[in-house]
Design an enzyme around this catalytic site. Structure first.
Site, PDB file in Angstrom:
ATOM      1  N   ASP A   1      23.622 -42.684 -74.863  1.00 37.19           N
ATOM      2  CA  ASP A   1      22.478 -42.160 -75.607  1.00 37.19           C
ATOM      3  C   ASP A   1      21.433 -41.545 -74.689  1.00 37.19           C
ATOM      4  OD1 ASP A   1      21.679 -44.470 -74.384  1.00 37.19           O
ATOM      5  OD2 ASP A   1      20.644 -45.301 -76.131  1.00 37.19           O
TER       6      ASP A   1
ATOM      7  N   HIS B   1      29.329 -23.875 -52.435  1.00 41.32           N
ATOM      8  CA  HIS B   1      28.549 -24.611 -53.430  1.00 41.32           C
ATOM      9  C   HIS B   1      28.622 -26.112 -53.154  1.00 41.32           C
ATOM     10  CE1 HIS B   1      28.672 -21.117 -56.596  1.00 41.32           C
ATOM     11  NE2 HIS B   1      27.870 -20.874 -55.570  1.00 41.32           N
TER      12      HIS B   1
ATOM     13  N   ASP C   1      20.254 -23.912 -49.287  1.00 40.33           N
ATOM     14  CA  ASP C   1      20.229 -22.962 -50.398  1.00 40.33           C
ATOM     15  C   ASP C   1      19.592 -23.695 -51.574  1.00 40.33           C
ATOM     16  OD1 ASP C   1      20.703 -21.196 -52.479  1.00 40.33           O
ATOM     17  OD2 ASP C   1      22.757 -20.729 -51.866  1.00 40.33           O
TER      18      ASP C   1
ATOM     19  N   ASP D   1      15.634 -17.715 -55.706  1.00 40.16           N
ATOM     20  CA  ASP D   1      16.894 -18.058 -55.039  1.00 40.16           C
ATOM     21  C   ASP D   1      16.679 -17.800 -53.549  1.00 40.16           C
ATOM     22  OD1 ASP D   1      19.496 -18.801 -54.620  1.00 40.16           O
ATOM     23  OD2 ASP D   1      20.401 -17.233 -55.841  1.00 40.16           O
TER      24      ASP D   1
ATOM     25  N   HIS E   1      32.012 -13.939 -50.444  1.00 36.81           N
ATOM     26  CA  HIS E   1      31.263 -13.854 -51.704  1.00 36.81           C
ATOM     27  C   HIS E   1      30.494 -12.534 -51.785  1.00 36.81           C
ATOM     28  CE1 HIS E   1      27.483 -14.775 -49.582  1.00 36.81           C
ATOM     29  NE2 HIS E   1      28.138 -15.735 -48.963  1.00 36.81           N
TER      30      HIS E   1
ATOM     31  N   HIS F   1      23.011 -10.508 -56.486  1.00 41.98           N
ATOM     32  CA  HIS F   1      23.153 -10.671 -57.930  1.00 41.98           C
ATOM     33  C   HIS F   1      21.787 -10.541 -58.575  1.00 41.98           C
ATOM     34  CE1 HIS F   1      21.520 -14.808 -57.770  1.00 41.98           C
ATOM     35  NE2 HIS F   1      22.326 -15.034 -56.755  1.00 41.98           N
TER      36      HIS F   1
ATOM     37  N   HIS G   1      21.721 -16.630 -61.881  1.00 35.59           N
ATOM     38  CA  HIS G   1      22.661 -15.516 -61.972  1.00 35.59           C
ATOM     39  C   HIS G   1      22.370 -14.842 -63.307  1.00 35.59           C
ATOM     40  CE1 HIS G   1      25.700 -17.553 -59.017  1.00 35.59           C
ATOM     41  NE2 HIS G   1      24.684 -16.990 -58.399  1.00 35.59           N
TER      42      HIS G   1
ATOM     43  N   GLU H   1      22.032 -11.786 -49.967  1.00 34.64           N
ATOM     44  CA  GLU H   1      22.472 -13.046 -49.363  1.00 34.64           C
ATOM     45  C   GLU H   1      23.801 -12.929 -48.628  1.00 34.64           C
ATOM     46  OE1 GLU H   1      23.525 -16.073 -52.301  1.00 34.64           O
ATOM     47  OE2 GLU H   1      23.117 -14.633 -53.889  1.00 34.64           O
TER      48      GLU H   1
ATOM     49  N   TYR I   1      30.911 -17.534 -42.237  1.00 42.15           N
ATOM     50  CA  TYR I   1      31.359 -18.925 -42.306  1.00 42.15           C
ATOM     51  C   TYR I   1      32.541 -19.115 -41.356  1.00 42.15           C
ATOM     52  CZ  TYR I   1      28.565 -18.154 -46.424  1.00 42.15           C
ATOM     53  OH  TYR I   1      27.541 -17.777 -47.267  1.00 42.15           O
TER      54      TYR I   1
ATOM     55  N   ARG J   1      23.940 -18.478 -43.752  1.00 39.24           N
ATOM     56  CA  ARG J   1      23.618 -17.583 -44.864  1.00 39.24           C
ATOM     57  C   ARG J   1      22.106 -17.405 -44.905  1.00 39.24           C
ATOM     58  NH1 ARG J   1      26.335 -19.909 -48.590  1.00 39.24           N
ATOM     59  NH2 ARG J   1      24.827 -21.059 -49.856  1.00 39.24           N
TER      60      ARG J   1
ATOM     61  N   GLU K   1      18.999 -15.553 -47.402  1.00 37.68           N
ATOM     62  CA  GLU K   1      18.821 -15.017 -48.753  1.00 37.68           C
ATOM     63  C   GLU K   1      17.343 -14.894 -49.101  1.00 37.68           C
ATOM     64  OE1 GLU K   1      20.339 -16.012 -53.299  1.00 37.68           O
ATOM     65  OE2 GLU K   1      20.282 -17.607 -51.795  1.00 37.68           O
TER      66      GLU K   1
END
Length: 469
Positions: A79, A282, A299, A310, A391, A395, A402, A420, A424, A433, A435
């Site tokens: 619940d 991710h 990130d 972002d 990647h 975006h 996104h 971004e 890697y 990275r 961004e």
């Protein structure tokens, strides 16, 4: 957070001669100075939301009806519910935060074009869950022509569908509501022998509403700048806190503490990855120790009043880049700057990503990851580049991190994108990275995150200052 699809999915041109709103200069917009009259809780005026609804109704036409339900509540366990977040389209058009609501727009209707169905006031229930606006409050606070109890939707909506030619709606988002809408339509169809005229065409609402959301108005840009500013402050705090032996979740806590101090929340699941973990795009566990000599990728970005930012920075845990870390970092930074130069109105997503891949290919050759001869010999899929940069580069950004992104058409002034790029190197336990978020303009892009360090020397200087009194 990186977009797993193509590079930067951009928007189709507005059809029938419709133009995007003019770009808004953002200099000096770090504060949230909003208009003070008739404000909703988002800081956008009720009149501002009404303008959006009128624009959507003009696009839909006088014989159409637009139906937008609220997001359903989601069970976390038994619940216990997840924190509620309103459907982005309903939020964009109303600023109404409550569940169990439906916005209905009926262009040209004499007895009111904008109707909201929502929960009635219930003092007992409100004692458990908090206050409700109720239909009367919804009209007063949100500028609706009329509002009704949500329990009356089944009785009233079939009559609103009758006589309309087209229904604009997002089929497939909420299966339960899909079935209800089909049931209401069938009830109208059952009355055809008695002269009822049911709609005969269902159209995807995104064809109209996504085009509106692509181009950010002044109110949206203020909120997005505020989200960016909060993210900048949070990342500065994390850079000062970083040190060998700290856990990834401790850095997450430093960042999210700043968010909550400013009435913001994470725009997506926070990604804090040190060493090997920086190569997991991710990564969400955030439970490992940051070791001396690691780079840590952060990130994490704020959502403020529903609008997202972002932001990614990758920094040395001990405050000093090694030569290899610096070489990789500077390579990513050069691609970042190059991408910013070609993310321009008129360029297309496919061409943009192709140009960024060419920039990245040169940097990867320079880093010794493959030779120029091997680069020339690879196929059009650029498999060697994608091994290290898998990647998309950009975006759309807005109410969703996104954001809406009708593909294949040129970029345009007034859109907001991320930039971004990343490299890697799993075999070296090194991922980098960078961004920022930018507003596309006719004479160059405006970086909403221009106040956060990005040069390696700036980062080292900020991290060195942590030890000073």
């Amino acid at each position: 957070r990186v977009c797993p699809g193509c590079g930067a999915a951009a928007a189709r041109r507005l059809r029938d001669g419709r133009k995007p709103p003019p770009t808004v200069a953002l200099e000096g917009m770090a504060s949230t100075g909003m208009t003070s009259t008739c404000m909703t809780s988002t800081g956008i005026s009720a009149q501002g939301y009404a303008r959006r609804r009128r624009q959507l109704m003009r696009m839909a036409g006088d014989d159409a009806i637009v139906v937008i339900p609220s997001a359903p509540e989601r069970i976390r366990s038994r619940d216990t519910h997840y924190p509620y977040r309103q459907d982005s389209d309903l939020w964009y058009l109303t600023g109404f935060a409550e569940p169990e609501a439906v916005l209905v727009l009926i262009p040209g209707r004499k007895h009111g074009e904008t109707l909201l169905f929502c929960r009635e006031r219930d003092p007992e229930r409100e004692g458990w869950d908090g206050p409700r606006r109720g239909p009367e409050g919804a009209v007063d606070a949100f500028g609706m022509d009329d509002a009704y109890p949500i329990d009356d939707l089944d009785e009233i909506l079939p009559g609103l569908l009758e006589g309309r030619t087209r229904v604009y709606y997002h089929f497939g988002r909420d299966t339960d509501f899909d079935l209800k809408l089909i049931g209401w339509l069938n009830r109208v169809r059952a009355q055809m022998r008695m002269g009822a005229q049911p709609p005969h065409e269902f159209l995807e609402l995104g064809h109209l509403l996504d085009e509106m959301r692509l181009f950010k108005d002044r109110d949206e840009l203020k909120l997005m700048q505020r989200a960016a500013d909060i993210s900048i402050e949070a990342h500065r705090a994390a850079m000062r806190a970083a040190k060998p032996g700290i856990y990834e979740y401790e850095l997450q806590a430093e960042i999210e503490h700043v968010f909550r101090r400013h009435d913001a929340e994470p725009a997506y699941g926070s990604i804090i990855g040190a060493g090997d973990n920086a190569c997991v795009l991710h990564y969400v566990e955030n439970d490992k120790v940051c070791q001396d000599g690691d780079m840590v990728l952060m990130d994490v970005a704020a959502e403020y009043a529903g609008w997202a930012s972002d932001l990614t920075r990758t920094v040395p845990v001990n405050g000093r880049f090694t030569k290899r870390q610096r070489d990789v970092y500077d390579a990513v930074l050069r691609v970042f700057r190059g991408a910013n130069g070609i993310l321009r109105p008129g360029n297309t997503p496919m061409e943009y990503q192709k140009q960024v891949i060419e920039l990245m290919e040169r940097e990867l050759v320079h880093l010794g990851l493959f030779t120029a001869k091997e680069a020339r010999a690879q196929g059009p899929d650029k498999a060697l580049v994608k091994k290290y940069f898998m990647h998309g580069t950009s975006h759309h950004l807005g109410l969703d991190v996104h954001d809406v992104c009708p593909p294949h058409e040129p970029f345009a002034e007034g859109m907001v994108f991320t930039i971004e790029p990343g490299i890697y190197l799993r075999e070296e336990s090194l991922g980098v990275r960078l961004e920022n978020d930018v507003l596309l303009g006719k004479n160059g892009n405006l970086d909403l995150m221009g106040r956060i360090p990005i040069e390696a020397e700036e980062i080292e200087a900020l991290m060195a200052a942590r030890a000073r009194p």
